[in-house]
Design an enzyme around this catalytic site. Sequence first.
Site, PDB file in Angstrom:
ATOM      1  N   PHE A 139     -89.978 -10.954 -11.911  1.00  0.00           N
ATOM      2  CA  PHE A 139     -90.216  -9.516 -11.737  1.00  0.00           C
ATOM      3  C   PHE A 139     -89.016  -8.760 -12.267  1.00  0.00           C
ATOM      4  CE2 PHE A 139     -90.032  -5.411  -9.598  1.00  0.00           C
ATOM      5  CZ  PHE A 139     -91.285  -4.933  -9.918  1.00  0.00           C
ATOM      6  N   ASP A 224     -80.881 -11.110 -14.124  1.00  0.00           N
ATOM      7  CA  ASP A 224     -81.334  -9.975 -13.325  1.00  0.00           C
ATOM      8  C   ASP A 224     -80.940 -10.267 -11.868  1.00  0.00           C
ATOM      9  OD1 ASP A 224     -82.777  -8.283 -11.668  1.00  0.00           O
ATOM     10  OD2 ASP A 224     -84.571  -8.272 -12.928  1.00  0.00           O
ATOM     11  N   LYS A 253     -80.743  -2.156  -6.572  1.00  0.00           N
ATOM     12  CA  LYS A 253     -81.035  -2.147  -5.134  1.00  0.00           C
ATOM     13  C   LYS A 253     -79.866  -1.839  -4.181  1.00  0.00           C
ATOM     14  CE  LYS A 253     -85.471  -4.326  -5.046  1.00  0.00           C
ATOM     15  NZ  LYS A 253     -85.959  -4.908  -6.286  1.00  0.00           N
TER      16      LYS A 253
HETATM   17  C1  LIG Z   1     -86.623  -4.488  -7.542  1.00  0.00           C
HETATM   18  C2  LIG Z   1     -86.389  -5.283  -8.759  1.00  0.00           C
HETATM   19  C3  LIG Z   1     -86.441  -4.713 -10.044  1.00  0.00           C
HETATM   20  C4  LIG Z   1     -86.880  -3.280 -10.273  1.00  0.00           C
HETATM   21  O1  LIG Z   1     -86.064  -2.348  -9.681  1.00  0.00           O
HETATM   22  P1  LIG Z   1     -86.570  -0.812  -9.560  1.00  0.00           P
HETATM   23  O2  LIG Z   1     -85.378  -0.108  -8.990  1.00  0.00           O
HETATM   24  O3  LIG Z   1     -87.759  -0.806  -8.666  1.00  0.00           O
HETATM   25  O4  LIG Z   1     -86.899  -0.349 -10.926  1.00  0.00           O
HETATM   26  C5  LIG Z   1     -86.139  -5.505 -11.118  1.00  0.00           C
HETATM   27  N1  LIG Z   1     -85.778  -6.791 -10.963  1.00  0.00           N
HETATM   28  C6  LIG Z   1     -85.716  -7.373  -9.752  1.00  0.00           C
HETATM   29  C7  LIG Z   1     -85.310  -8.805  -9.643  1.00  0.00           C
HETATM   30  C8  LIG Z   1     -86.032  -6.649  -8.613  1.00  0.00           C
HETATM   31  O5  LIG Z   1     -86.016  -7.243  -7.422  1.00  0.00           O
END
Ligand SMILES: *Cc1c(COP(=O)(O)O)cnc(C)c1O
Length: 397
Positions: A139, A224, A253
Amino acid sequence: MSTSENWIDRGLTHVTKTYGRYPLVAASGEGCWLTDIDGKRYLDFLAGVAVNSLGHCHPKVVAALQEQAGKLLHCSNYYHIPQQIELAEIICEHSFGDRVFFCNSGAEANEAAIKLARKYSADKFGGDRFEIITALDSFHGRTLATISATGQTAIQAGFTPLIPGFKYAPFGDIQALKDAITPQTCAIMMEPIQGEGGVNVPPAGYLQAVRELCDQHELLLIFDEIQVGLGRTGKLFAYQHDAIEPDVMTLAKALAGGPPIGAMVAKEEYAAALAPGTHGSTFGGNPLMAAAGVATMQTILTDGIIENCVAMGSYLLEQLQQLQSKYSFISQIRGRGLILGMELTIAGGDIVKTALERGLLINCTAGKVLRFVPPLIVTTAEIDQMITILDGIFQEL
Ligand SMILES: *Cc1c(COP(=O)(O)O)cnc(C)c1O
């Protein structure tokens, strides 16, 4: 009609239906507790999806925001912003990174990383080398480029054509990754532990093997760490468990303790590809968010937050394993530090709903994985309370 019901009715009228929301109207929060508009308290083991790592309204973050709000909210990236500079310095001092680009969300941080990988590769190898390999069940966000990067067809459905140049390989399978590399490949992008995909931890040695593969083929390695970074796995960054470094890392986050912020961290060689005029963000790293980021980072680094995460992570793991020995529908407990997943042989959605009724916030990813990402300041007493509620629900199944 309760105050909650009134807001829920209004919420269903003019706000897009993008979220299937639970019947909770948030009003205030403190530590690991969220309070709704009718005064009901909830033990929060979701923490705004791993955002409120310092708990709700951490006093140091609130004080930094209040102080900064009285001085300067915004001024644009045409000028130097001390709070942004400080935050970049702290991140670089404690990571592999040399430079940081600031934005407002995780998806934007990944967009920056994707653009950087393409630009670096185009400058060095020419424009045909633009493919990025990502993992299935990953994701990376909800923008068009980041849903293209996300290896889940459910998230992409209805939004085609996707951005070209993404390929997917099963997470944890090094041979499949090798096979996916072509002369067009410029980067590999992945979460060190998959969050939304179901708290998937790769096999030991996998991330090192990915690093080697990137070195052999001159590919950028992008991690990420939006969900797993900033202490959640028991180290400041998840890559630090494996004695390797990525070339680029994305954060968001938990970085500002609640307020929206995103960051792309890169080594100098790669960061240089984003020369003046190649990328930007109006709000990115503005004084208010950056001040919250500085207060958050300082707190994570000096207040024993990561030590508590390690201790509470192993305590929570033990408690979840005890539940596993009691209930046959629990097939696996996995994760690291305070990102733990409980895989069930049954759907988890109703368990989440019942937990909410009983004052516990958790969520379910990938259909049948209960995910626990509490604030890193959680206590054993709060973990015990959580386990008692969960045990009660499981007994009735
Ligand atoms: C939450 C998340 C995103 C996206 O972040 P947003 O602030 O919602 O755009 C991308 N990568 C990972 C691993 C995430 O947990």
